[in-house]
Design a protein around this motif. Structure first.
Motif, PDB file in Angstrom:
ATOM      1  N   UNK A 104       0.858  -1.184   0.000  1.00  0.00           N
ATOM      2  CA  UNK A 104       0.000   0.000   0.000  1.00  0.00           C
ATOM      3  C   UNK A 104       0.890   1.229   0.000  1.00  0.00           C
ATOM      4  N   UNK A 105       0.682   2.073  -0.990  1.00  0.00           N
ATOM      5  CA  UNK A 105       1.505   3.271  -1.167  1.00  0.00           C
ATOM      6  C   UNK A 105       0.572   4.458  -1.289  1.00  0.00           C
ATOM      7  N   UNK A 106       0.823   5.497  -0.492  1.00  0.00           N
ATOM      8  CA  UNK A 106      -0.082   6.636  -0.520  1.00  0.00           C
ATOM      9  C   UNK A 106       0.621   7.952  -0.306  1.00  0.00           C
ATOM     10  N   UNK A 107       0.020   9.002  -0.834  1.00  0.00           N
ATOM     11  CA  UNK A 107       0.518  10.358  -0.689  1.00  0.00           C
ATOM     12  C   UNK A 107      -0.590  11.187  -0.053  1.00  0.00           C
ATOM     13  N   UNK A 108      -0.285  11.780   1.112  1.00  0.00           N
ATOM     14  CA  UNK A 108      -1.297  12.518   1.863  1.00  0.00           C
ATOM     15  C   UNK A 108      -1.367  13.980   1.417  1.00  0.00           C
ATOM     16  N   UNK A 109      -2.366  14.694   1.914  1.00  0.00           N
ATOM     17  CA  UNK A 109      -2.630  16.074   1.489  1.00  0.00           C
ATOM     18  C   UNK A 109      -1.972  17.129   2.380  1.00  0.00           C
ATOM     19  N   UNK A 110      -0.891  16.762   3.068  1.00  0.00           N
ATOM     20  CA  UNK A 110      -0.183  17.732   3.913  1.00  0.00           C
ATOM     21  C   UNK A 110       1.301  17.382   3.934  1.00  0.00           C
ATOM     22  N   UNK A 111       2.067  18.235   4.604  1.00  0.00           N
ATOM     23  CA  UNK A 111       3.468  17.927   4.846  1.00  0.00           C
ATOM     24  C   UNK A 111       3.570  17.049   6.090  1.00  0.00           C
ATOM     25  N   UNK A 112       4.755  16.471   6.297  1.00  0.00           N
ATOM     26  CA  UNK A 112       4.965  15.702   7.525  1.00  0.00           C
ATOM     27  C   UNK A 112       4.820  16.593   8.755  1.00  0.00           C
ATOM     28  N   UNK A 113       5.336  17.810   8.651  1.00  0.00           N
ATOM     29  CA  UNK A 113       5.306  18.727   9.799  1.00  0.00           C
ATOM     30  C   UNK A 113       3.885  19.118  10.194  1.00  0.00           C
ATOM     31  N   UNK A 114       2.962  19.068   9.236  1.00  0.00           N
ATOM     32  CA  UNK A 114       1.570  19.453   9.511  1.00  0.00           C
ATOM     33  C   UNK A 114       0.626  18.271   9.369  1.00  0.00           C
ATOM     34  N   UNK A 115       1.098  17.105   9.734  1.00  0.00           N
ATOM     35  CA  UNK A 115       0.307  15.889   9.542  1.00  0.00           C
ATOM     36  C   UNK A 115      -1.034  15.942  10.264  1.00  0.00           C
ATOM     37  N   UNK A 116      -1.092  16.673  11.365  1.00  0.00           N
ATOM     38  CA  UNK A 116      -2.359  16.768  12.108  1.00  0.00           C
ATOM     39  C   UNK A 116      -3.431  17.510  11.315  1.00  0.00           C
ATOM     40  N   UNK A 117      -3.048  18.202  10.231  1.00  0.00           N
ATOM     41  CA  UNK A 117      -4.009  18.887   9.370  1.00  0.00           C
ATOM     42  C   UNK A 117      -4.446  18.017   8.186  1.00  0.00           C
ATOM     43  N   UNK A 118      -3.823  16.880   8.035  1.00  0.00           N
ATOM     44  CA  UNK A 118      -4.128  16.009   6.907  1.00  0.00           C
ATOM     45  C   UNK A 118      -5.481  15.328   7.096  1.00  0.00           C
ATOM     46  N   UNK A 119      -6.259  15.266   6.011  1.00  0.00           N
ATOM     47  CA  UNK A 119      -7.581  14.646   6.098  1.00  0.00           C
ATOM     48  C   UNK A 119      -7.792  13.523   5.090  1.00  0.00           C
ATOM     49  N   UNK A 120      -6.951  13.462   4.048  1.00  0.00           N
ATOM     50  CA  UNK A 120      -7.192  12.463   3.010  1.00  0.00           C
ATOM     51  C   UNK A 120      -5.906  12.167   2.241  1.00  0.00           C
ATOM     52  N   UNK A 121      -6.035  11.279   1.268  1.00  0.00           N
ATOM     53  CA  UNK A 121      -4.928  10.950   0.376  1.00  0.00           C
ATOM     54  C   UNK A 121      -5.125  11.661  -0.955  1.00  0.00           C
ATOM     55  N   UNK A 122      -4.062  12.253  -1.466  1.00  0.00           N
ATOM     56  CA  UNK A 122      -4.089  12.771  -2.832  1.00  0.00           C
ATOM     57  C   UNK A 122      -4.042  11.599  -3.805  1.00  0.00           C
ATOM     58  N   UNK A 123      -3.270  10.581  -3.426  1.00  0.00           N
ATOM     59  CA  UNK A 123      -3.134   9.359  -4.223  1.00  0.00           C
ATOM     60  C   UNK A 123      -2.925   8.187  -3.275  1.00  0.00           C
ATOM     61  N   UNK A 124      -3.407   7.038  -3.679  1.00  0.00           N
ATOM     62  CA  UNK A 124      -3.015   5.798  -3.008  1.00  0.00           C
ATOM     63  C   UNK A 124      -3.246   4.638  -3.954  1.00  0.00           C
TER      64      UNK A 124
END
Length: 197
Positions: A104-124
């Motif tokens: 499983x490979x995925x790219x999230x919608x935030x930076x690592x530093x702001x991971x708490x703001x991430x809500x979804x995957x741009x790609x997976x």
């Protein structure tokens, strides 16, 4: 949130807070809770991060997640070698040991530093590793230390994957373009995906 700069902690966070519900729940895959010592053992020896159950089937998974700066890439990466490791039997990385059924490979919608703001995957994507390794064994996919940046289709029906080196010298890896897998061998090599095709 510097603690998420560590790849494993970052991946664990994304797995727990996003992947379980967004990627696996729609497939009706339920995570199997493993003893910590056994989970660590199968990670180190077999390249298995998580185990899921779907009906009577067991699904073993290797996971890798990236932050949004990787959104322009269409490949997933497999760790290849760690030649600078002082312990010789650790020079061969996940490519040589991985026994997981799926990657499983995925790219999230935030930076690592702001991971708490991430809500979804741009790609997976969930890639069927058994089929990928069959192609590697048959040399339909082959690894080439050719100094290139990306995979390419050669001879009309094979994928050449370059060896890439991490800038810190810790390891090498090779990318496999997900769209090339589907183009050459059909979409059943991908179990589920968003944004890669």
């Amino acid at each position: 949130m510097s603690k998420y700069k560590n790849d494993r902690a970052f991946t664990d966070y994304v797995h727990k807070h996003m992947a379980t519900n967004i990627i696996y729940k729609p497939l009706q895959w339920t995570e199997v809770q493993l003893r910590k010592d056994y989970a660590k053992y199968i990670d180190m020896m077999d390249g298995i991060d998580y185990v899921f159950r779907c009906g009577n089937e067991i699904k073993t998974i290797q996971e890798r997640f990236r932050d949004k700066k990787y959104k322009g890439f269409s490949d997933f990466t497999i760790r290849y070698r760690r030649d600078e490791n002082k312990i010789e039997d650790r020079h061969e990385s996940e490519y040589y040991k991985i026994k997981a059924h799926y990657f499983t490979y995925g790219i999230i919608d935030s930076t690592k530093a702001e991971i708490n703001k991430s809500t979804t995957f741009l790609k997976y994507a969930i890639i069927d590793l058994k089929k990928v390794y069959q192609k590697l064994d048959a040399r339909d996919i082959f690894i080439s230390d050719n100094g290139k940046n990306k995979c390419k289709i050669v001879d009309g029906n094979r994928i050449e994957c370059p060896v890439k080196y991490n800038t810190d010298g810790s390891s090498s890896f090779f990318p496999i373009d997900i769209s090339y897998l589907v183009k050459l061998w059909g979409d059943d090599i991908i179990i589920s995906q968003k944004g890669f095709l």
